[in-house]
Scaffold this motif. Structure first.
Motif, PDB file in Angstrom:
ATOM      1  N   LEU A 123      -0.988  -8.879 -11.472  1.00  0.00           N
ATOM      2  CA  LEU A 123      -0.312  -7.852 -10.691  1.00  0.00           C
ATOM      3  C   LEU A 123      -0.843  -7.857  -9.263  1.00  0.00           C
ATOM      4  O   LEU A 123      -2.023  -8.152  -9.021  1.00  0.00           O
ATOM      5  N   LEU A 124       0.028  -7.506  -8.337  1.00  0.00           N
ATOM      6  CA  LEU A 124      -0.385  -7.413  -6.943  1.00  0.00           C
ATOM      7  C   LEU A 124      -1.192  -6.134  -6.748  1.00  0.00           C
ATOM      8  O   LEU A 124      -0.762  -5.046  -7.145  1.00  0.00           O
ATOM      9  N   SER A 125      -2.361  -6.246  -6.154  1.00  0.00           N
ATOM     10  CA  SER A 125      -3.221  -5.069  -5.970  1.00  0.00           C
ATOM     11  C   SER A 125      -3.897  -5.152  -4.614  1.00  0.00           C
ATOM     12  O   SER A 125      -4.278  -6.229  -4.158  1.00  0.00           O
ATOM     13  N   GLU A 126      -4.048  -3.990  -3.980  1.00  0.00           N
ATOM     14  CA  GLU A 126      -4.708  -3.890  -2.686  1.00  0.00           C
ATOM     15  C   GLU A 126      -5.623  -2.671  -2.680  1.00  0.00           C
ATOM     16  O   GLU A 126      -5.326  -1.666  -3.338  1.00  0.00           O
ATOM     17  N   ALA A 127      -6.690  -2.753  -1.946  1.00  0.00           N
ATOM     18  CA  ALA A 127      -7.626  -1.640  -1.804  1.00  0.00           C
ATOM     19  C   ALA A 127      -7.530  -1.062  -0.400  1.00  0.00           C
ATOM     20  O   ALA A 127      -7.224  -1.780   0.560  1.00  0.00           O
ATOM     21  N   GLU A 128      -7.788   0.255  -0.295  1.00  0.00           N
ATOM     22  CA  GLU A 128      -7.774   0.957   0.989  1.00  0.00           C
ATOM     23  C   GLU A 128      -6.463   0.708   1.729  1.00  0.00           C
ATOM     24  O   GLU A 128      -6.413   0.115   2.811  1.00  0.00           O
ATOM     25  N   VAL A 129      -5.373   1.183   1.115  1.00  0.00           N
ATOM     26  CA  VAL A 129      -4.036   0.963   1.671  1.00  0.00           C
ATOM     27  C   VAL A 129      -3.597   2.187   2.464  1.00  0.00           C
ATOM     28  O   VAL A 129      -3.412   3.267   1.892  1.00  0.00           O
ATOM     29  N   PRO A 130      -3.408   2.071   3.793  1.00  0.00           N
ATOM     30  CA  PRO A 130      -2.900   3.206   4.572  1.00  0.00           C
ATOM     31  C   PRO A 130      -1.398   3.344   4.381  1.00  0.00           C
ATOM     32  O   PRO A 130      -0.670   2.343   4.299  1.00  0.00           O
ATOM     33  N   LEU A 131      -0.911   4.587   4.296  1.00  0.00           N
ATOM     34  CA  LEU A 131       0.517   4.816   4.196  1.00  0.00           C
ATOM     35  C   LEU A 131       1.168   4.607   5.561  1.00  0.00           C
ATOM     36  O   LEU A 131       0.501   4.549   6.595  1.00  0.00           O
ATOM     37  N   ALA A 132       2.492   4.532   5.549  1.00  0.00           N
ATOM     38  CA  ALA A 132       3.209   4.191   6.776  1.00  0.00           C
ATOM     39  C   ALA A 132       2.963   5.193   7.890  1.00  0.00           C
ATOM     40  O   ALA A 132       2.911   4.831   9.066  1.00  0.00           O
ATOM     41  N   ASN A 133       2.815   6.468   7.537  1.00  0.00           N
ATOM     42  CA  ASN A 133       2.612   7.481   8.573  1.00  0.00           C
ATOM     43  C   ASN A 133       1.146   7.657   8.959  1.00  0.00           C
ATOM     44  O   ASN A 133       0.813   8.517   9.771  1.00  0.00           O
ATOM     45  N   ARG A 134       0.245   6.862   8.326  1.00  0.00           N
ATOM     46  CA  ARG A 134      -1.185   6.874   8.632  1.00  0.00           C
ATOM     47  C   ARG A 134      -1.845   8.226   8.353  1.00  0.00           C
ATOM     48  O   ARG A 134      -2.935   8.503   8.852  1.00  0.00           O
ATOM     49  N   ARG A 135      -1.203   9.077   7.555  1.00  0.00           N
ATOM     50  CA  ARG A 135      -1.772  10.391   7.288  1.00  0.00           C
ATOM     51  C   ARG A 135      -2.844  10.325   6.207  1.00  0.00           C
ATOM     52  O   ARG A 135      -3.662  11.231   6.089  1.00  0.00           O
ATOM     53  N   SER A 136      -2.838   9.302   5.384  1.00  0.00           N
ATOM     54  CA  SER A 136      -3.838   9.178   4.327  1.00  0.00           C
ATOM     55  C   SER A 136      -3.976   7.714   3.935  1.00  0.00           C
ATOM     56  O   SER A 136      -3.101   6.894   4.217  1.00  0.00           O
ATOM     57  N   ILE A 137      -5.083   7.407   3.278  1.00  0.00           N
ATOM     58  CA  ILE A 137      -5.360   6.062   2.796  1.00  0.00           C
ATOM     59  C   ILE A 137      -5.573   6.126   1.290  1.00  0.00           C
ATOM     60  O   ILE A 137      -6.379   6.916   0.798  1.00  0.00           O
ATOM     61  N   THR A 138      -4.827   5.317   0.559  1.00  0.00           N
ATOM     62  CA  THR A 138      -4.937   5.267  -0.898  1.00  0.00           C
ATOM     63  C   THR A 138      -6.028   4.299  -1.299  1.00  0.00           C
ATOM     64  O   THR A 138      -6.135   3.194  -0.753  1.00  0.00           O
ATOM     65  N   ASP A 139      -6.861   4.701  -2.262  1.00  0.00           N
ATOM     66  CA  ASP A 139      -7.981   3.855  -2.683  1.00  0.00           C
ATOM     67  C   ASP A 139      -7.514   2.486  -3.156  1.00  0.00           C
ATOM     68  O   ASP A 139      -8.111   1.464  -2.818  1.00  0.00           O
ATOM     69  N   ALA A 140      -6.476   2.465  -3.976  1.00  0.00           N
ATOM     70  CA  ALA A 140      -5.941   1.196  -4.476  1.00  0.00           C
ATOM     71  C   ALA A 140      -4.474   1.374  -4.820  1.00  0.00           C
ATOM     72  O   ALA A 140      -4.084   2.410  -5.371  1.00  0.00           O
ATOM     73  N   VAL A 141      -3.669   0.372  -4.513  1.00  0.00           N
ATOM     74  CA  VAL A 141      -2.245   0.377  -4.862  1.00  0.00           C
ATOM     75  C   VAL A 141      -1.977  -0.847  -5.727  1.00  0.00           C
ATOM     76  O   VAL A 141      -2.261  -1.984  -5.320  1.00  0.00           O
ATOM     77  N   VAL A 142      -1.443  -0.601  -6.927  1.00  0.00           N
ATOM     78  CA  VAL A 142      -1.107  -1.668  -7.863  1.00  0.00           C
ATOM     79  C   VAL A 142       0.409  -1.730  -7.970  1.00  0.00           C
ATOM     80  O   VAL A 142       1.064  -0.712  -8.213  1.00  0.00           O
ATOM     81  N   THR A 143       0.980  -2.914  -7.791  1.00  0.00           N
ATOM     82  CA  THR A 143       2.424  -3.099  -7.820  1.00  0.00           C
ATOM     83  C   THR A 143       2.811  -3.910  -9.055  1.00  0.00           C
ATOM     84  O   THR A 143       2.257  -4.983  -9.305  1.00  0.00           O
ATOM     85  N   GLY A 144       3.763  -3.385  -9.817  1.00  0.00           N
ATOM     86  CA  GLY A 144       4.206  -4.037 -11.032  1.00  0.00           C
ATOM     87  C   GLY A 144       5.298  -5.056 -10.791  1.00  0.00           C
ATOM     88  O   GLY A 144       5.815  -5.193  -9.672  1.00  0.00           O
ATOM     89  N   PRO A 145       5.706  -5.807 -11.840  1.00  0.00           N
ATOM     90  CA  PRO A 145       6.740  -6.851 -11.693  1.00  0.00           C
ATOM     91  C   PRO A 145       8.076  -6.316 -11.194  1.00  0.00           C
ATOM     92  O   PRO A 145       8.798  -7.007 -10.484  1.00  0.00           O
ATOM     93  N   SER A 146       8.419  -5.073 -11.571  1.00  0.00           N
ATOM     94  CA  SER A 146       9.704  -4.498 -11.161  1.00  0.00           C
ATOM     95  C   SER A 146       9.606  -3.692  -9.870  1.00  0.00           C
ATOM     96  O   SER A 146      10.564  -3.014  -9.496  1.00  0.00           O
TER      97      SER A 146
END
Length: 354
Positions: A49-72
């Motif tokens: 699975l695609l995974s990233e750490a410390e991902v800022p959202l588009a509006n830069r208002r917050s940063i997510t610790d980790a985002v995991v993206t599934g096949p769909s």
């Protein structure tokens, strides 16, 4: 010293409170947070699975610790929150994530965490960072439930949701239980299971509103099949919160009282600085009851809705086509197929008693 809103007799006055330090960052805690985040990312990568750490959202208002993206394309935003965070911050960051196509998944280690039931969440044990990094089992202790559906009859192992006593109403009940409290008992869910299943859609969040208070409710992770069955039974689909909600809506007042300069340290009683109450109680909540079918005459046609048929199929653990009316009381039972009978257990007990 802090000025905060209290709640006294239906009012929301401004009160002064000497609060202890709720969070003191330590090297061990930051390492614990980092180890959990890395374990989530590594687990996702190990399953392709695609995974990233410390991902800022588009509006830069917050940063997510980790985002995991599934096949769909399902995106799960893991928020590791091992220290106290205000309810408004939890709600604001969750709404912000949903607006950007990310399903928030908050991880706590404390049963008093304010994030519990304010967003999709999971609770794990308070473990040393080295155990987390070394791959020791991280069981989801709270936040993941299984739907159990049963018919309320004397032979049922479950108690009646409609009555406070030990009686049985004959209706079909549905409620959410921890894996260890399911009948039969379910296997525990580990954090690796939730990383994979949430990204693939096998496990999904559900919000169960309180029947007594429309504003209150509980968030939980469940299997996709359980959520589909639940939504069919209750006939409603409640999405994740999409607008900020205030914790206190009472009128703010000021009582013009003299400042109390007396030190209250060591006194007995309830103070605003007392420990936070438990929020993860582990009890079944949000139950739903389908009314019992009316007793019909021998010549009356049986009328049953698709929802009643599906709920009865789940409660009796048999295919819908094997359901039929009891020859005695007319209630749904396993009438056809293997292990079928003409009378339900209650009617057979009465007949045998004769």
């Amino acid at each position: 010293m802090f000025i905060r809103r209290g709640r006294m007799g239906g009012r929301t006055p401004l009160v002064a409170s000497h609060l202890p330090i709720t969070h003191k960052p330590t090297p061990a805690e930051s390492a614990q947070h980092r180890a959990t985040k890395e374990r989530v990312v590594e687990t996702a990568a190990r399953h392709g699975l695609l995974s990233e750490a410390e991902v800022p959202l588009a509006n830069r208002r917050s940063i997510t610790d980790a985002v995991v993206t599934g096949p769909s394309g399902i995106r799960i935003g893991w928020e590791i929150q091992y220290h106290h965070l205000s309810p408004s911050s939890v709600h604001r960051r969750s709404v912000n994530a949903v607006e950007h196509g990310i399903t928030p998944l908050w991880v706590a280690k404390d049963r008093t965490a304010s994030l519990i039931d304010r967003a999709p969440w999971a609770r794990v044990d308070d473990m040393p960072w080295k155990d987390i990094a070394d791959g020791k089992d991280m069981v989801i202790r709270g936040g993941y439930r299984h739907l159990q559906v049963w018919k309320c009859v004397p032979s049922s192992d479950r108690h009646c949701l409609a009555s406070e006593g030990a009686g049985h109403c004959g209706a079909i009940h549905a409620d959410w239980f921890l894996p260890a409290l399911c009948l039969p008992e379910k296997k525990p869910v580990h954090i690796e299971d939730l990383v994979l299943q949430s990204a693939t859609g096998e496990s999904v969040p559900v919000y169960v509103p309180s029947r007594g208070n429309g504003r209150a409710g509980r968030h939980r992770w469940v299997s996709a099949d359980d959520r589909a069955l639940w939504e069919e039974i209750v006939g409603e689909r409640t999405p994740l919160p999409s607008a900020p909600a205030e914790e206190d809506d009472g009128v703010i007042t000021f009582a013009e009282q003299e400042i109390d300069r007396t030190c209250r340290a060591g006194e007995e009683g309830w103070f605003l600085s007392d420990a936070r109450p438990l929020r993860d109680l582990g009890q079944p909540t949000g139950g739903f009851t389908l009314p019992a079918m009316p007793v019909r005459g021998a010549r009356e046609a049986m009328r049953i809705t698709p929802v009643e048929r599906m709920a009865a199929s789940a409660a009796l653990r048999c295919p819908p086509w094997e359901l039929g009316p009891c020859a005695g009381c007319g209630q749904l039972m396993r009438r056809y197929g293997r292990y079928a009978a003409m009378y339900c257990r209650a009617c057979r007990a009465v007949l045998n008693g004769r």
